[in-house]
Design an enzyme around this catalytic site. Structure first.
Site, PDB file in Angstrom:
ATOM      1  N   LYS A 103       0.968  -1.104  -0.087  1.00 56.40           N
ATOM      2  CA  LYS A 103       0.016  -0.027  -0.130  1.00 56.40           C
ATOM      3  C   LYS A 103       0.926   1.242  -0.070  1.00 56.40           C
ATOM      4  O   LYS A 103       2.079   1.205   0.398  1.00 56.40           O
ATOM      5  CB  LYS A 103      -0.774   0.078   1.258  1.00 56.40           C
ATOM      6  CG  LYS A 103      -1.914  -1.305   1.318  1.00 56.40           C
ATOM      7  CD  LYS A 103      -2.620  -1.495   2.497  1.00 56.40           C
ATOM      8  CE  LYS A 103      -3.268   0.155   2.734  1.00 56.40           C
ATOM      9  NZ  LYS A 103      -4.351   0.697   1.873  1.00 56.40           N
ATOM     10  N   GLY A 105       0.606   3.827  -2.716  1.00 56.22           N
ATOM     11  CA  GLY A 105       0.390   4.220  -4.002  1.00 56.22           C
ATOM     12  C   GLY A 105       0.033   5.742  -3.837  1.00 56.22           C
ATOM     13  O   GLY A 105       0.413   6.984  -4.784  1.00 56.22           O
ATOM     14  N   GLU A 112      -2.354   5.013   7.043  1.00 54.95           N
ATOM     15  CA  GLU A 112      -3.181   3.865   6.884  1.00 54.95           C
ATOM     16  C   GLU A 112      -2.765   2.797   7.913  1.00 54.95           C
ATOM     17  O   GLU A 112      -3.585   1.972   8.418  1.00 54.95           O
ATOM     18  CB  GLU A 112      -2.968   3.201   5.584  1.00 54.95           C
ATOM     19  CG  GLU A 112      -3.544   4.298   4.423  1.00 54.95           C
ATOM     20  CD  GLU A 112      -3.266   4.038   3.020  1.00 54.95           C
ATOM     21  OE1 GLU A 112      -3.992   4.505   2.191  1.00 54.95           O
ATOM     22  OE2 GLU A 112      -2.362   3.365   2.968  1.00 54.95           O
ATOM     23  N   LYS A 130      -5.309  -6.071  -8.720  1.00 55.58           N
ATOM     24  CA  LYS A 130      -4.521  -5.886  -7.199  1.00 55.58           C
ATOM     25  C   LYS A 130      -3.901  -7.284  -7.019  1.00 55.58           C
ATOM     26  O   LYS A 130      -3.190  -7.478  -6.337  1.00 55.58           O
ATOM     27  CB  LYS A 130      -5.207  -5.228  -6.348  1.00 55.58           C
ATOM     28  CG  LYS A 130      -5.598  -3.745  -6.888  1.00 55.58           C
ATOM     29  CD  LYS A 130      -4.443  -2.994  -7.765  1.00 55.58           C
ATOM     30  CE  LYS A 130      -5.278  -1.450  -7.636  1.00 55.58           C
ATOM     31  NZ  LYS A 130      -6.413  -1.401  -8.328  1.00 55.58           N
TER      32      LYS A 130
END
Length: 235
Positions: A103, A105, A112, A130
Site C-alpha cells: 500500500k 500508492g 493507513e 491488485k
C-alpha cells in the site's frame, strides 16, 4: 472463498464501485469506523453516504479522505479520540493469498498503518488487477525522513532494488506527515512479515508500504463475475 451474483463485463472503475458498495455489509449503525485512502475508498465513502447508515463517525487515514467524508456530512475524529475501531476499510496496490499487501500508492501508508492497527478487522476492497501471487510487481512505497534518503537508496540497492524519490511537479512529494516517499522497484518479497520488520528497523524509515503485521482479515475482490469474498486464516 465466496462469489456473489454474476456481473457482466465491467470497467475497472465499475469494479471499484462494486466492492465499495459490498463493503457496506460490514458497517453497522452507531460505530466509528476506519476509512482508508484512494480511488476505491472514494467509491466506498460515496456509497456510505448514499446508504444513510447512521455511523457515529470515522477515523481517516489522509487529508483527502477526511475532506471527502466531511463533504458528505460524516463526522471525522482524531485517532487519539477513539480507543478502538470496529472495522477498517481500505484498498491495496497489491494483495497476495495470505492477505499481505503493498500500500502507499497514494502516499498515505503511514497513517493507513496507524488506523489499521487500531481496528479489530481490516477489510481490503480491491479490483482483481491488485491480486498477485507474490508481492513486488507494484513499486514499493517507503515513507522516509529526507536526510536519510541517499543512504536508504543504497540499502535497497544492496537488496537488488532500485529506489527513486517520488516527485510531484518536479520536486519531492511531501506526505501529510511532512516526509518524502521512495518508490522501490526490482524486489520480490517472499516473506512479507520478515521484510516489513527488517525495513522498518532501518534508521530514517518512517514506515514501509508492506502490510504484513497489519494484513487484511478479509478481501472483497471485484471481478467481472462479481465480488469474491476471500477470508484469510488467522489474520
Amino acid at each position: 472463498m465466496h462469489t456473489d451474483s454474476a456481473a457482466s463485463a465491467m470497467t475497472q472503475d465499475e469494479l471499484k464501485a462494486l466492492v465499495g458498495r459490498a463493503a457496506l455489509a460490514y458497517v453497522e449503525p452507531g460505530q466509528v469506523i476506519g476509512v482508508g485512502t484512494g480511488s476505491t475508498v472514494n467509491r466506498f465513502i460515496d456509497a456510505l453516504a448514499a446508504s444513510k447508515i447512521a455511523i457515529a463517525g470515522a477515523v481517516s487515514s489522509s487529508e483527502a479522505s477526511t475532506l471527502r467524508l466531511q463533504a458528505h456530512g460524516i463526522p471525522v475524529f482524531d485517532a487519539n479520540e477513539v480507543p478502538e475501531l470496529s472495522v477498517y476499510i481500505d484498498g491495496a496496490d497489491e494483495i497476495e493469498p495470505g492477505g499481505c499487501m503493498i500500500k502507499g500508492g497514494g502516499a498515505a501508508l503511514t497513517r493507513e498503518k496507524i488506523v489499521a492497527a487500531q481496528a479489530r478487522r481490516f477489510i481490503c476492497i480491491a479490483d482483481e488487477s491488485k491480486w498477485v501471487a507474490r508481492l513486488g510487481r507494484f513499486p514499493l512505497p517507503v515513507e522516509v525522513i529526507p536526510m536519510a534518503t541517499q543512504r536508504l537508496i543504497r540499502q535497497f540497492a544492496a537488496l537488488g532494488g532500485s529506489a527513486r524519490v517520488r516527485l510531484r511537479d518536479g520536486v519531492p512529494l511531501v506526505t501529510d506527515n511532512g516526509q518524502h516517499i521512495l518508490d522501490v522497484t526490482g524486489l520480490t518479497i517472499d516473506d512479507p512479515l520478515a521484510f516489513e520488520s527488517m525495513v522498518n528497523n532501518w534508521p530514517g524509515v518512517v514506515t514501509v508500504g508492506v502490510f504484513a503485521h497489519q494484513r487484511a482479515h478479509l478481501c472483497l475482490l471485484g471481478t467481472p463475475q462479481g465480488v469474491r469474498t476471500i477470508a484469510f486464516d488467522a489474520a
